[in-house]
Design an enzyme around this catalytic site. Structure first.
Site, PDB file in Angstrom:
ATOM      1  N   SER A  86     154.823  81.456  57.503  1.00  0.00           N
ATOM      2  CA  SER A  86     155.456  82.772  57.447  1.00  0.00           C
ATOM      3  C   SER A  86     156.566  82.797  58.485  1.00  0.00           C
ATOM      4  O   SER A  86     156.555  81.993  59.437  1.00  0.00           O
ATOM      5  CB  SER A  86     154.411  83.845  57.796  1.00  0.00           C
ATOM      6  OG  SER A  86     155.027  85.099  57.995  1.00  0.00           O
TER       7      SER A  86
ATOM      8  N   TYR B 252     146.980  86.985  62.172  1.00  0.00           N
ATOM      9  CA  TYR B 252     147.973  86.448  61.227  1.00  0.00           C
ATOM     10  C   TYR B 252     149.000  85.593  61.968  1.00  0.00           C
ATOM     11  O   TYR B 252     149.290  84.463  61.571  1.00  0.00           O
ATOM     12  CB  TYR B 252     148.656  87.610  60.493  1.00  0.00           C
ATOM     13  CG  TYR B 252     149.496  87.179  59.314  1.00  0.00           C
ATOM     14  CD1 TYR B 252     148.896  86.885  58.091  1.00  0.00           C
ATOM     15  CD2 TYR B 252     150.872  87.063  59.418  1.00  0.00           C
ATOM     16  CE1 TYR B 252     149.670  86.488  56.990  1.00  0.00           C
ATOM     17  CE2 TYR B 252     151.642  86.668  58.334  1.00  0.00           C
ATOM     18  CZ  TYR B 252     151.033  86.383  57.123  1.00  0.00           C
ATOM     19  OH  TYR B 252     151.789  85.987  56.045  1.00  0.00           O
TER      20      TYR B 252
HETATM   21  P1  NAD Z   1     148.810  87.581  47.521  1.00  0.00           P
HETATM   22  O1  NAD Z   1     147.820  88.503  48.127  1.00  0.00           O
HETATM   23  O2  NAD Z   1     149.576  88.030  46.321  1.00  0.00           O
HETATM   24  O3  NAD Z   1     148.152  86.187  47.208  1.00  0.00           O
HETATM   25  C1  NAD Z   1     147.165  85.615  48.015  1.00  0.00           C
HETATM   26  C2  NAD Z   1     146.409  84.615  47.197  1.00  0.00           C
HETATM   27  O4  NAD Z   1     145.367  84.036  48.024  1.00  0.00           O
HETATM   28  C3  NAD Z   1     145.705  85.211  45.974  1.00  0.00           C
HETATM   29  O5  NAD Z   1     145.751  84.314  44.894  1.00  0.00           O
HETATM   30  C4  NAD Z   1     144.271  85.388  46.461  1.00  0.00           C
HETATM   31  O6  NAD Z   1     143.329  85.366  45.395  1.00  0.00           O
HETATM   32  C5  NAD Z   1     144.137  84.148  47.331  1.00  0.00           C
HETATM   33  N1  NAD Z   1     143.009  84.238  48.254  1.00  0.00           N
HETATM   34  C6  NAD Z   1     142.779  85.172  49.199  1.00  0.00           C
HETATM   35  N2  NAD Z   1     141.601  84.937  49.804  1.00  0.00           N
HETATM   36  C7  NAD Z   1     141.083  83.827  49.232  1.00  0.00           C
HETATM   37  C8  NAD Z   1     139.882  83.092  49.403  1.00  0.00           C
HETATM   38  N3  NAD Z   1     138.950  83.454  50.303  1.00  0.00           N
HETATM   39  N4  NAD Z   1     139.669  82.005  48.625  1.00  0.00           N
HETATM   40  C9  NAD Z   1     140.590  81.640  47.686  1.00  0.00           C
HETATM   41  N5  NAD Z   1     141.740  82.303  47.485  1.00  0.00           N
HETATM   42  C10 NAD Z   1     141.979  83.383  48.242  1.00  0.00           C
HETATM   43  O7  NAD Z   1     149.838  87.248  48.715  1.00  0.00           O
HETATM   44  P2  NAD Z   1     151.223  86.439  48.743  1.00  0.00           P
HETATM   45  O8  NAD Z   1     152.230  87.339  49.344  1.00  0.00           O
HETATM   46  O9  NAD Z   1     151.510  85.776  47.458  1.00  0.00           O
HETATM   47  O10 NAD Z   1     150.870  85.364  49.861  1.00  0.00           O
HETATM   48  C11 NAD Z   1     150.833  83.984  49.640  1.00  0.00           C
HETATM   49  C12 NAD Z   1     151.047  83.280  50.973  1.00  0.00           C
HETATM   50  O11 NAD Z   1     152.353  83.596  51.463  1.00  0.00           O
HETATM   51  C13 NAD Z   1     150.070  83.726  52.056  1.00  0.00           C
HETATM   52  O12 NAD Z   1     149.672  82.617  52.832  1.00  0.00           O
HETATM   53  C14 NAD Z   1     150.893  84.681  52.890  1.00  0.00           C
HETATM   54  O13 NAD Z   1     150.440  84.764  54.220  1.00  0.00           O
HETATM   55  C15 NAD Z   1     152.263  84.029  52.801  1.00  0.00           C
HETATM   56  N6  NAD Z   1     153.359  84.934  53.105  1.00  0.00           N
HETATM   57  C16 NAD Z   1     153.601  86.038  52.345  1.00  0.00           C
HETATM   58  C17 NAD Z   1     154.660  86.864  52.674  1.00  0.00           C
HETATM   59  C18 NAD Z   1     154.993  88.081  51.864  1.00  0.00           C
HETATM   60  O14 NAD Z   1     155.866  88.844  52.293  1.00  0.00           O
HETATM   61  N7  NAD Z   1     154.381  88.310  50.721  1.00  0.00           N
HETATM   62  C19 NAD Z   1     155.452  86.597  53.807  1.00  0.00           C
HETATM   63  C20 NAD Z   1     155.162  85.466  54.562  1.00  0.00           C
HETATM   64  C21 NAD Z   1     154.118  84.643  54.212  1.00  0.00           C
END
Ligand code: NAD
Length: 259
Positions: free
Chosen positions: A141, A154
């Site tokens: 991130s 986080y």
């Molecule tokens: P999201 O919530 O849409 O997706 C998260 C995914 O992780 C889902 O498929 C969920 O089912 C899975 N997950 C959660 N807990 C789990 C577990 N215990 N076992 C198996 N799967 C599990 O979120 P996103 O925004 O798509 O995030 C994806 C990645 O990107 C994450 O690591 C997040 O920290 C990172 N990220 C997101 C953003 C943002 O702005 N959306 C910014 C920086 C980093």
């Protein structure tokens, strides 16, 4: 990349789903993973398989458990062949001040955001180095590069993921295996919708004010980054053009960490 086998953790939603779609579009066979409604997941799986013509499998391994992480890798090898590409994408968030941050949320974020990447990487690395090819991409991130208030777990796990990335990259640097981190800025996905609600509670702002003043105020392009833009960076790192890139943290953050 045709015929490569990829695992994308947390690919039932958001960024992970876009990465899975993009890798399949490049010809990879992909193991999906994550939580959610089985019917919706099956519809997404079938749609990617149909569009790409590649083999798309799914396993709902709960990544809090190291055994489940190892089972996910084992099932992938069984169903799709040895793992060429591992994208550690699954992530969870909890927003609260340090003094009241729940211990169980600290443990959950450590397990899903950081330890799962360690266990998955450990489970694939011997096979990758033996075959002289591998790509590990850890979705960190912008908060893996800079801090932010009310997100101690986080920020710690996302910084930790970049440390893990560097250590793995250096260990296997001469083997044809690369390991990199991608650092997204704000992307509109369910994890952000949840954070907007949490931030609204902590700061007392209305949700639309949180988006404008907290999230997009920090993002110089003044729009969310798209999941497809993150997926494009992952595809580059996994492609032949990415062969010389290892141990890096690639910010795809609309300028967030340039300030
Ligand atoms: P999201 O919530 O849409 O997706 C998260 C995914 O992780 C889902 O498929 C969920 O089912 C899975 N997950 C959660 N807990 C789990 C577990 N215990 N076992 C198996 N799967 C599990 O979120 P996103 O925004 O798509 O995030 C994806 C990645 O990107 C994450 O690591 C997040 O920290 C990172 N990220 C997101 C953003 C943002 O702005 N959306 C910014 C920086 C980093």
């Amino acid at each position: 990349m045709r015929g490569r086998t990829a695992i994308v953790t947390g690919s039932t939603s958001g960024i992970g789903l876009a990465i899975a779609r993009a890798l399949a579009g490049e010809g990879c066979n992909v193991m999906l993973n994550g939580l959610g409604d089985p019917a919706e997941i099956e519809a997404a799986r079938a749609a990617i398989a149909e569009a790409s013509g590649t083999r798309i499998a799914f396993m709902a391994a709960d990544l809090r458990s190291p055994e489940a992480v190892r089972a996910l890798v084992a099932r992938t090898v069984e169903d799709l062949g040895p793992v060429d590409i591992l994208v550690n994408n699954a992530g969870v968030q909890h927003v609260a001040p340090l003094a009241t941050f729940p211990d169980e949320q600290w443990d959950l974020l450590l397990a899903v955001n950081l330890s799962a990447a360690f266990h998955a990487s450990k489970a694939v690395i011997a096979s990758m180095t033996a075959r002289r090819f591998g790509r590990i991409v850890n979705i960190s991130s912008a908060l893996g590069l800079v801090g932010a208030p009310h997100k101690p777990a986080y920020v710690a796990t996302k910084h930790g993921l970049i440390g893990l990335t560097k250590a793995v990259a250096l260990e296997v640097a001469e083997t044809g295996v690369t390991c990199n981190a991608v650092c997204p800025g704000m992307v509109m996905t369910p994890i952000i919708e949840m954070q907007v609600a949490d931030q609204a509670r902590v700061t007392g702002l209305a949700p639309e004010e949180v988006v404008r003043e907290v999230f997009l105020d920090n993002q110089p392009i003044r729009r969310p980054v798209t999941a497809e833009e993150i997926a494009g960076a992952v595809v580059f790192l996994c492609s032949p053009a990415g062969s010389g890139v290892t141990g890096t943290a690639l910010a795809v953050d609309g300028g967030y960490v340039a300030r």
